[in-house]
Design a protein around this motif. Structure first.
Motif, PDB file in Angstrom:
ATOM      1  N   ALA A 154       9.517 -13.978   3.955  1.00  0.00           N
ATOM      2  CA  ALA A 154       9.892 -12.871   4.848  1.00  0.00           C
ATOM      3  C   ALA A 154      11.231 -12.280   4.410  1.00  0.00           C
ATOM      4  O   ALA A 154      11.400 -11.052   4.353  1.00  0.00           O
ATOM      5  CB  ALA A 154       9.974 -13.358   6.282  1.00  0.00           C
ATOM      6  N   PHE A 155      12.173 -13.159   4.058  1.00  0.00           N
ATOM      7  CA  PHE A 155      13.472 -12.678   3.562  1.00  0.00           C
ATOM      8  C   PHE A 155      13.313 -11.866   2.278  1.00  0.00           C
ATOM      9  O   PHE A 155      13.886 -10.789   2.124  1.00  0.00           O
ATOM     10  CB  PHE A 155      14.399 -13.867   3.283  1.00  0.00           C
ATOM     11  CG  PHE A 155      15.098 -14.361   4.513  1.00  0.00           C
ATOM     12  CD1 PHE A 155      16.052 -13.559   5.158  1.00  0.00           C
ATOM     13  CD2 PHE A 155      14.811 -15.622   5.026  1.00  0.00           C
ATOM     14  CE1 PHE A 155      16.680 -14.031   6.296  1.00  0.00           C
ATOM     15  CE2 PHE A 155      15.440 -16.076   6.169  1.00  0.00           C
ATOM     16  CZ  PHE A 155      16.379 -15.290   6.814  1.00  0.00           C
ATOM     17  N   LEU A 156      12.491 -12.430   1.408  1.00  0.00           N
ATOM     18  CA  LEU A 156      12.261 -11.736   0.125  1.00  0.00           C
ATOM     19  C   LEU A 156      11.672 -10.352   0.366  1.00  0.00           C
ATOM     20  O   LEU A 156      12.055  -9.355  -0.258  1.00  0.00           O
ATOM     21  CB  LEU A 156      11.315 -12.557  -0.758  1.00  0.00           C
ATOM     22  CG  LEU A 156      11.915 -13.838  -1.341  1.00  0.00           C
ATOM     23  CD1 LEU A 156      10.842 -14.647  -2.064  1.00  0.00           C
ATOM     24  CD2 LEU A 156      13.060 -13.495  -2.303  1.00  0.00           C
ATOM     25  N   VAL A 173      14.406  -3.163   1.237  1.00  0.00           N
ATOM     26  CA  VAL A 173      15.734  -2.532   1.139  1.00  0.00           C
ATOM     27  C   VAL A 173      15.916  -1.945  -0.259  1.00  0.00           C
ATOM     28  O   VAL A 173      16.375  -0.812  -0.425  1.00  0.00           O
ATOM     29  CB  VAL A 173      16.845  -3.562   1.456  1.00  0.00           C
ATOM     30  CG1 VAL A 173      18.222  -3.018   1.071  1.00  0.00           C
ATOM     31  CG2 VAL A 173      16.822  -3.925   2.926  1.00  0.00           C
ATOM     32  N   ASP A 174      15.485  -2.699  -1.263  1.00  0.00           N
ATOM     33  CA  ASP A 174      15.617  -2.252  -2.650  1.00  0.00           C
ATOM     34  C   ASP A 174      14.801  -0.986  -2.897  1.00  0.00           C
ATOM     35  O   ASP A 174      15.268  -0.030  -3.522  1.00  0.00           O
ATOM     36  CB  ASP A 174      15.136  -3.387  -3.565  1.00  0.00           C
ATOM     37  CG  ASP A 174      15.468  -3.105  -5.009  1.00  0.00           C
ATOM     38  OD1 ASP A 174      16.626  -2.700  -5.255  1.00  0.00           O
ATOM     39  OD2 ASP A 174      14.584  -3.261  -5.863  1.00  0.00           O
ATOM     40  N   SER A 208       0.843  -1.201   0.000  1.00  0.00           N
ATOM     41  CA  SER A 208       0.000   0.000   0.000  1.00  0.00           C
ATOM     42  C   SER A 208       0.879   1.254   0.000  1.00  0.00           C
ATOM     43  O   SER A 208       0.543   2.265  -0.607  1.00  0.00           O
ATOM     44  CB  SER A 208      -0.969  -0.016   1.184  1.00  0.00           C
ATOM     45  OG  SER A 208      -0.439   0.653   2.275  1.00  0.00           O
ATOM     46  N   LYS A 209       2.049   1.153   0.697  1.00  0.00           N
ATOM     47  CA  LYS A 209       2.966   2.302   0.697  1.00  0.00           C
ATOM     48  C   LYS A 209       3.527   2.551  -0.696  1.00  0.00           C
ATOM     49  O   LYS A 209       3.648   3.692  -1.147  1.00  0.00           O
ATOM     50  CB  LYS A 209       4.118   2.068   1.683  1.00  0.00           C
ATOM     51  CG  LYS A 209       3.766   2.475   3.093  1.00  0.00           C
ATOM     52  CD  LYS A 209       5.001   2.651   3.930  1.00  0.00           C
ATOM     53  CE  LYS A 209       4.622   3.315   5.239  1.00  0.00           C
ATOM     54  NZ  LYS A 209       5.729   3.423   6.145  1.00  0.00           N
ATOM     55  N   ILE A 210       3.885   1.441  -1.350  1.00  0.00           N
ATOM     56  CA  ILE A 210       4.448   1.572  -2.702  1.00  0.00           C
ATOM     57  C   ILE A 210       3.418   2.183  -3.645  1.00  0.00           C
ATOM     58  O   ILE A 210       3.706   3.069  -4.428  1.00  0.00           O
ATOM     59  CB  ILE A 210       4.919   0.187  -3.220  1.00  0.00           C
ATOM     60  CG1 ILE A 210       6.164  -0.231  -2.463  1.00  0.00           C
ATOM     61  CG2 ILE A 210       5.216   0.232  -4.721  1.00  0.00           C
ATOM     62  CD1 ILE A 210       6.444  -1.702  -2.519  1.00  0.00           C
TER      63      ILE A 210
END
Lengths: 324, 331
Positions: free
Chosen positions: B20-22, B28-29, A30-32
């Motif tokens: 979760a890692f993804l 971060v990206d 939703s933020k994106i």
């Protein structure tokens, strides 16, 4: 047994992790979405403001067209040489845009589904803001973008007919004398209009021609003003005449701007076009030097708005608000 | 001891934790991209700022180039072989120097002067250029068409034509704001076999290009005393003309050209007696008539007295078409 307590505990932990992950994913997406949507609206606002402030529009003189179909607006001022003054906006274009805001903006400057307002606030608070378009109704919108630019605006749409820059001449200019060769130079004695020389502190005249047409006279108020308004030169005076009918009818400057339409009309007589000369006499003393302006204000400009500072474009805040 | 159930649990946990890692990597990206986007925006402002800077300075530098080229011709009397090309090359050199200062700021700035030519206004020269600004991966191009004014500016631009034409005939000199021909103009006319060349002994003409305010030009002849004409001559104003040479052709020493150009009056020296009668003639006192050395371009005009102080008589020779243009009585 496959279904042990270990497995049950692991499943509980996994379920919690899965739940948290899903929730986090939901927040992130939703933020994106907000970010990309907001960014696009911000881009619309920025591009719209850029288009209005930095371009003269298409066609460049669209404000003169009676039919605005096919016109893309831009507010940049253009001088007689078609030089575009980026960030200097034309008052005539602003007024034309205000009269046809929705037609000119929707689908051309901003997408038709966006709404916008545009208000221009002069930095000088004695001047009233210009509501090009000012409506309420964006209370329910979650995303509103405001572009605030500082621009210059020829607020009163004035034109400088003659500018005698004696103050700079007195202190800065190296050799060139002020003024053109005056038609009075053919006369004798005091009437010969010998040039003022600020370097040698010699009293004299500074004279410049200016063209006037009947149309200008009907649509313009001509004023003579000095800078500073109160001048210390005890001998300073001015006159206006034309080469075909030279006079020695001098007048003293006043603290207030002097309206000269009647005088100009009298000098022009029955001619529809004439070249008049403005002559200014001063003591040539750099300490008392003053600038003289012969300025054209639109007909009917209130007298309290006739000021020297309005002859140059005024700084204004250009506030453009866009929302859906 | 871990049995088979432990393996199942570990594997299930691993696969289920993988999203979760993804997700963390994705976040971060996104934040790294946001920082990059901000940097790009700042760079973009820099790039646009430099382009605007160049756009503002182009006409100022161009005016200096025109002044320098004109001074070069005034001083040497040698015309440029191809003024449009020469001005363009000089302008390009100046712009290359100007653009090189941006290299320190990590920008690749280039301004290509495409064309220098006549404008619709004879008191301007039109310049077409492309500005390329590059910073990192950002590129910005602007195509420009600008007019450089010959009249409005902090310094005047001189008319080079008289110096070219009078070179080799004694040369013209500058005194104050006027060009003094001495005997050079008369010699020049004599060398071309023009009659009554002596009328231009000690003639003068204006030096710097100034636009005439007496427009429409018919106003020059408004009164019997021709006071407007006298004032126009005193100030050395230039007039628009279909026949007169444009500024760029003047740099090439051409007295006439096919472009829309300018004309000025060349003023014969004052005479001490009013002995000139209407039947006397001399080359018409307009520069494109006097300097037209292509065929029979120099035609005669009849004298017109525009001023006298009782001791000296100031005359101009004008042909009928110029008399008509400037609102003077036709001979």
């Amino acid at each position: 047994m496959v279904f042990s307590i270990d497995l049950m505990l692991a499943l509980i932990i996994i379920t919690v992790i899965l739940g948290v992950s899903a929730d986090a994913m939901d927040i992130a997406s939703s933020k994106i979405e907000d970010y990309s949507y907001g960014n696009s609206l911000e881009r619309i606002a920025q591009a719209g403001a850029d288009m209005l402030v930095k371009t003269p529009g298409n066609p460049e003189n669209w404000e003169k067209f009676p039919d605005i179909n096919g016109v893309t607006p831009g507010l940049s001022d253009m001088d007689l040489n078609k030089k575009i003054h980026s960030n200097v906006i034309s008052m005539v274009k602003v007024k034309r845009l205000a009269a046809n805001y929705d037609t000119l903006m929707g689908g051309k400057v901003i997408p038709s589904h966006c709404k916008s307002t545009l208000v221009i606030y002069p930095v000088d608070q004695s001047l009233k803001p210009i509501n090009v378009k000012n409506i309420g109704g964006n209370d329910s919108s979650t995303e509103v973008f405001v572009e605030n630019r500082t621009v210059l605006c020829n607020y009163l749409n004035t034109t400088e007919m003659v500018f005698i820059n004696a103050r700079d001449q007195a202190w800065l200019s190296p050799q060139k004398q002020l003024g053109d060769e005056c038609p009075h130079s053919l006369l004798n004695g005091n009437q010969a209009h010998k040039k003022a020389d600020y370097k040698k502190r010699e009293a004299g005249w500074v004279c410049y021609p200016f063209g006037v047409t009947e149309d200008m006279l009907n649509s313009t108020d001509f004023y003579i003003m000095t800078d500073p308004t109160s001048i210390e030169d005890p001998v300073a005076m001015w006159m206006i005449d034309r080469p075909e009918n030279r006079t020695d009818n001098t007048k003293f400057f006043q603290k207030n701007p002097i309206l000269i339409n009647g005088m100009v009309e009298g000098i022009m007589g029955t001619n529809s076009t004439a070249v008049l000369w403005m002559h200014v006499y001063s003591s040539g003393n750099p300490d008392n030097a003053f600038n003289t302006h012969l300025a054209a204000f639109p007909k009917g400009t209130p007298f309290e708005d006739v000021k020297v500072q309005y002859l140059t474009p005024q700084p204004c805040y250009f506030v453009f608000k866009v929302w859906v | 001891m871990m049995d088979n159930k432990g393996y199942i649990m570990s594997l299930s946990s691993f696969f289920l934790i993988l999203p979760a890692f993804l997700l963390v990597m994705f976040l971060v990206d996104v934040s790294a991209n946001e920082a990059h986007l901000q940097e790009t925006t700042l760079n973009s402002h820099d790039v646009v700022g430099v382009a605007t800077d160049l756009e503002t300075n182009l006409p100022l530098i161009g005016r200096e180039v025109l002044r320098n080229k004109s001074l070069e011709v005034v001083c040497s009397g040698i015309p440029l072989s191809n003024s449009r090309k020469d001005v363009k090359e000089e302008f390009q050199n100046r712009m290359n120097n100007y653009c090189s200062k941006y290299a320190d700021k990590g920008m690749l700035v280039e301004c290509i002067i495409l064309d220098v030519d006549n404008s619709y206004d004879p008191f301007c020269v039109e310049v077409k250029s492309i500005i390329n600004v590059e910073k990192g991966t950002l590129k910005h191009n602007v195509n420009l068409t600008q007019n450089i004014s010959l009249t409005n500016g902090s310094f005047p631009i001189y008319d080079p034509l008289p110096f070219v034409k009078c070179r080799g005939h004694g040369g013209a000199t500058i005194k104050g704001e006027r060009i003094f021909y001495g005997s050079s103009l008369a010699n020049y006319l004599q060398s071309r076999g023009i009659k009554n060349y002596g009328a231009y002994e000690n003639a003068t003409s204006p030096l710097s290009i100034k636009k005439c305010p007496y427009d429409p030009y018919i106003m020059h002849g408004n009164t019997n005393e021709l006071i407007n004409l006298k004032n126009c001559i005193d100030n050395g104003f230039y007039h628009e003309s279909n026949d007169g040479a444009c500024f760029l052709c003047r740099l090439e020493g051409k007295g006439i050209c096919s472009h829309y150009g300018m004309e000025i009056f060349i003023i014969p020296a004052a005479t001490v007696s009013s002995c000139l009668n209407n039947s006397s003639t001399a080359p018409s006192s307009v520069d494109h008539v006097i300097f037209n050395d292509t065929g029979n371009g120099t035609y005669s005009g009849h004298p017109i007295l525009y001023f006298t102080d009782g001791n000296q008589y100031f005359n101009l020779y004008l042909d009928d078409s110029h008399r008509q243009k400037y609102g003077m009585p036709i001979f």
